[in-house]
Motif scaffolding. Structure first.
Motif, mmCIF file in Angstrom:
data_model
loop_
_atom_site.group_PDB
_atom_site.id
_atom_site.type_symbol
_atom_site.label_atom_id
_atom_site.label_comp_id
_atom_site.label_asym_id
_atom_site.label_seq_id
_atom_site.Cartn_x
_atom_site.Cartn_y
_atom_site.Cartn_z
ATOM 1 N N ASP A 33 14.563 -14.266 -4.694
ATOM 2 C CA ASP A 33 15.399 -13.982 -5.862
ATOM 3 C C ASP A 33 15.952 -12.560 -5.860
ATOM 4 O O ASP A 33 16.732 -12.189 -6.731
ATOM 5 N N GLY A 34 15.537 -11.744 -4.882
ATOM 6 C CA GLY A 34 16.022 -10.367 -4.799
ATOM 7 C C GLY A 34 15.435 -9.438 -5.840
ATOM 8 O O GLY A 34 15.846 -8.287 -5.951
ATOM 9 N N GLU A 35 14.446 -9.893 -6.588
ATOM 10 C CA GLU A 35 13.858 -9.090 -7.664
ATOM 11 C C GLU A 35 12.757 -8.156 -7.168
ATOM 12 O O GLU A 35 12.442 -7.167 -7.818
ATOM 13 N N HIS A 36 12.141 -8.480 -6.040
ATOM 14 C CA HIS A 36 11.030 -7.687 -5.527
ATOM 15 C C HIS A 36 11.268 -7.310 -4.069
ATOM 16 O O HIS A 36 11.798 -8.095 -3.297
ATOM 17 N N LEU A 37 10.836 -6.112 -3.735
ATOM 18 C CA LEU A 37 10.912 -5.598 -2.378
ATOM 19 C C LEU A 37 9.496 -5.299 -1.913
ATOM 20 O O LEU A 37 8.723 -4.668 -2.642
ATOM 21 N N ILE A 38 9.152 -5.759 -0.727
ATOM 22 C CA ILE A 38 7.859 -5.463 -0.133
ATOM 23 C C ILE A 38 8.083 -4.390 0.918
ATOM 24 O O ILE A 38 8.912 -4.551 1.813
ATOM 25 N N SER A 39 7.384 -3.276 0.789
ATOM 26 C CA SER A 39 7.488 -2.200 1.783
ATOM 27 C C SER A 39 6.115 -1.963 2.388
ATOM 28 O O SER A 39 5.102 -2.104 1.717
ATOM 29 N N SER A 40 6.114 -1.647 3.668
ATOM 30 C CA SER A 40 4.841 -1.312 4.315
ATOM 31 C C SER A 40 5.017 -0.045 5.129
ATOM 32 O O SER A 40 6.112 0.274 5.585
ATOM 33 N N ALA A 41 3.901 0.657 5.290
ATOM 34 C CA ALA A 41 3.925 1.933 5.995
ATOM 35 C C ALA A 41 2.758 2.004 6.964
ATOM 36 O O ALA A 41 1.806 1.220 6.883
#
Length: 135
Positions: A33-41
């Protein structure tokens, strides 16, 4: 670097930027839905961002240094690949560990899911590709 920047392609300008992690951001994935972004580092941290509110909704600590994180096609799991030779799946809604797939003998460097979400494909420095049935 540790930055995440959101750009408007129509306006051709940055509309939001934040120092998201303490270490280098290595992967990003959007929910359907484009509402959440998952980022990893590289520090083993996965953050789930609520984009409309421009805030971290929650943070996951992977058991090892992360090399990739993605979201399943049905948005039910955040799936992480790491230096501990495993693939870990976390519930997107309850933030609990759902799955841990072990079998590689070296760090898992990439992963993806099939479009139906029934399988995870992982690639490792051990020169193998594994297809995991998660149903």
């Amino acid at each position: 670097d540790a930055m995440i920047k959101i750009w408007s392609l129509q306006e051709r300008r940055e509309i939001w930027g934040i120092t998201a992690h303490t270490n280098c951001v290595i992967s990003l994935s959007l929910t359907t839905d484009g509402e959440h972004l998952i980022s990893s580092a590289t520090d083993g941290i996965v953050k789930v961002w609520n984009l409309p509110e421009r805030r971290v909704e929650y943070t996951l600590r992977n058991p090892s240094n992360l090399l990739k994180a993605t979201i399943s096609p049905d948005d039910s799991q955040v799936i992480c690949a790491g230096s501990d030779n495993s693939v870990t799946g976390w519930s997107f809604r309850t933030i609990s560990k759902m799955t841990r797939l072990q079998g590689h003998t070296h760090p898992v460097v990439d992963l993806d899911t099939t479009p139906d979400g029934k399988k995870i494909v992982s690639a490792s420095y051990d020169n193998s590709i594994r297809i995991w049935d998660i149903q």
